[in-house]
Write an enzyme that holds these catalytic residues in place. Structure first.
Site, PDB file in Angstrom:
ATOM      1  N   TYR A 156       0.855  -1.195   0.000  1.00 36.03           N
ATOM      2  CA  TYR A 156       0.000   0.000   0.000  1.00 36.03           C
ATOM      3  C   TYR A 156       0.899   1.255   0.000  1.00 36.03           C
ATOM      4  O   TYR A 156       0.537   2.311  -0.493  1.00 36.03           O
ATOM      5  CB  TYR A 156      -0.950  -0.032   1.197  1.00 36.03           C
ATOM      6  N   LYS A 163      -2.872   8.370   3.368  1.00 37.32           N
ATOM      7  CA  LYS A 163      -4.071   8.155   4.203  1.00 37.32           C
ATOM      8  C   LYS A 163      -3.812   8.595   5.655  1.00 37.32           C
ATOM      9  O   LYS A 163      -4.726   9.084   6.324  1.00 37.32           O
ATOM     10  CB  LYS A 163      -4.513   6.688   4.164  1.00 37.32           C
TER      11      LYS A 163
HETATM   12  C1  1JT Z   1      -5.940   3.902  -4.524  1.00 38.16           C
HETATM   13  C2  1JT Z   1      -5.901   2.639  -5.144  1.00 38.16           C
HETATM   14  C3  1JT Z   1      -6.391   4.015  -3.222  1.00 38.16           C
HETATM   15  C4  1JT Z   1      -6.297   1.529  -4.428  1.00 38.16           C
HETATM   16  C5  1JT Z   1      -6.711   1.643  -3.120  1.00 38.16           C
HETATM   17  C6  1JT Z   1      -6.762   2.896  -2.513  1.00 38.16           C
HETATM   18  N1  1JT Z   1      -7.218   2.722  -1.248  1.00 38.16           N
HETATM   19  C7  1JT Z   1      -7.436   1.410  -1.061  1.00 38.16           C
HETATM   20  N2  1JT Z   1      -7.130   0.755  -2.176  1.00 38.16           N
HETATM   21  C8  1JT Z   1      -7.170  -0.668  -2.371  1.00 38.16           C
HETATM   22  C9  1JT Z   1      -5.838  -1.270  -2.003  1.00 38.16           C
HETATM   23  C10 1JT Z   1      -4.710  -1.004  -2.727  1.00 38.16           C
HETATM   24  C11 1JT Z   1      -3.469  -1.561  -2.373  1.00 38.16           C
HETATM   25  C12 1JT Z   1      -3.387  -2.378  -1.304  1.00 38.16           C
HETATM   26  C13 1JT Z   1      -4.507  -2.638  -0.562  1.00 38.16           C
HETATM   27  C14 1JT Z   1      -5.738  -2.073  -0.929  1.00 38.16           C
HETATM   28  C15 1JT Z   1      -5.435   2.461  -6.544  1.00 38.16           C
HETATM   29  C16 1JT Z   1      -5.358   3.757  -7.319  1.00 38.16           C
HETATM   30  C17 1JT Z   1      -4.745   4.833  -6.497  1.00 38.16           C
HETATM   31  C18 1JT Z   1      -5.569   5.118  -5.258  1.00 38.16           C
HETATM   32  O1  1JT Z   1      -2.127  -2.868  -1.006  1.00 38.16           O
HETATM   33  C19 1JT Z   1      -2.035  -4.033  -0.312  1.00 38.16           C
HETATM   34  C20 1JT Z   1      -2.216  -1.259  -3.148  1.00 38.16           C
END
Ligand code: 1JT
Length: 256
Positions: A156, A163
């Site tokens: 993430y 965040k």
């Molecule tokens: C963005 C994306 C913000 C995916 C996101 C996000 N907030 C949660 N997610 C889902 C996610 C993404 C990752 C993750 C876990 C959950 C993609 C476009 C940019 C903004 O890593 C384990 C990478």
């Protein structure tokens, strides 16, 4: 009688029908709200209006949230359309480069870092500043966050840092706007299979693992997030502000 009869507000972050912001918008419209949606392009606006049955109280307007001038223009137009009063604001916006959502966090570029901060954290301040003068009878602002802003979720990466800033923005805005009876809260959503999440490497595996570990054995559905959003945007939550509310099947309480 809808819970949002006579209430009006603005929603940012509807990209398509899988967006969390779309589930929230549908619920608020069902409950009688009037909504102006800020979208990235005319094309998205038309797609959005096509998703609706006729007679629904939603209109779409373009707004690039990286531009202060466009934010000011958007709220001037939305304010005029809504007769000068806003009751709620939904911010469900985030962005980071694909290359910054995998691999070595230590290699995150200054550019990628600032891009994620600008779009995912600063924009909450930008829209809150423009919305506050229209919230003459008090108001409620919500944003969407993720547990990766509190604890390490591998990959993430730069979004986790953005965040964390977003959640701090929620607390400082809640303090700053509280005297005007404007509340500011965040929903920390469990993973949802939106289009932007699906584009992330390893998302499906992580979604499955998290769902298995959560006390309820699953994450939250977009409809469940919409129920919590309606609660936080309504007077049912009138003494809640500065809060990050986890809507994740209970996943966040687990140690392992
Ligand atoms: C963005 C994306 C913000 C995916 C996101 C996000 N907030 C949660 N997610 C889902 C996610 C993404 C990752 C993750 C876990 C959950 C993609 C476009 C940019 C903004 O890593 C384990 C990478």
């Amino acid at each position: 009688m809808g819970m949002f009869d006579g209430k009006q507000g603005v929603v940012f972050g509807i990209a398509n029908k899988y967006s969390i912001a779309w589930a929230i918008t549908k619920r608020l419209l069902d409950e009688g709200a009037r909504i102006v949606a800020g979208v990235l392009s005319e094309r998205e606006g038309r797609k959005l209006e096509a998703l609706l049955e006729p007679g629904r109280q939603l209109s779409a307007r373009c707004c690039d949230l990286t531009s202060d001038a466009q934010i000011a223009e958007f709220f001037a137009a939305a304010g005029a359309e809504l007769g000068g009063t806003l009751h709620f604001l939904v911010h469900s916006v985030a962005f980071a480069r694909g290359e910054d959502l995998q691999g070595d966090f230590v290699n995150t570029s200054r550019d990628g870092y600032l891009l994620a901060q600008n779009i995912s954290a600063y924009t909450l301040l930008g829209v809150a500043r423009a919305a506050a003068p229209l919230m003459t009878a008090g108001g409620s602002i919500i944003t969407l966050t993720y547990i990766g802003g509190e604890r390490v979720v591998p990959n993430y990466n730069v979004m986790g840092v953005a965040k964390a800033a977003l959640e701090a923005n929620v607390r400082y805005l809640a303090w700053n706007l509280g005297p005007r009876n404007i509340r500011v809260n965040a929903i920390s959503a469990g993973p949802v299979k939106t289009l932007s999440a699906r584009g992330v490497k390893g998302f499906d595996t992580m979604h499955k693992q998290i769902s298995e570990r959560a006390p309820l054995g699953r994450s939250a559905s977009p409809e469940e997030l919409a129920s919590t959003a309606a609660f936080l945007l309504s007077d049912a939550s009138s003494a809640i502000t500065g809060e990050v509310l986890h809507v994740d099947g209970g996943y966040h309480i687990m140690g392992v």
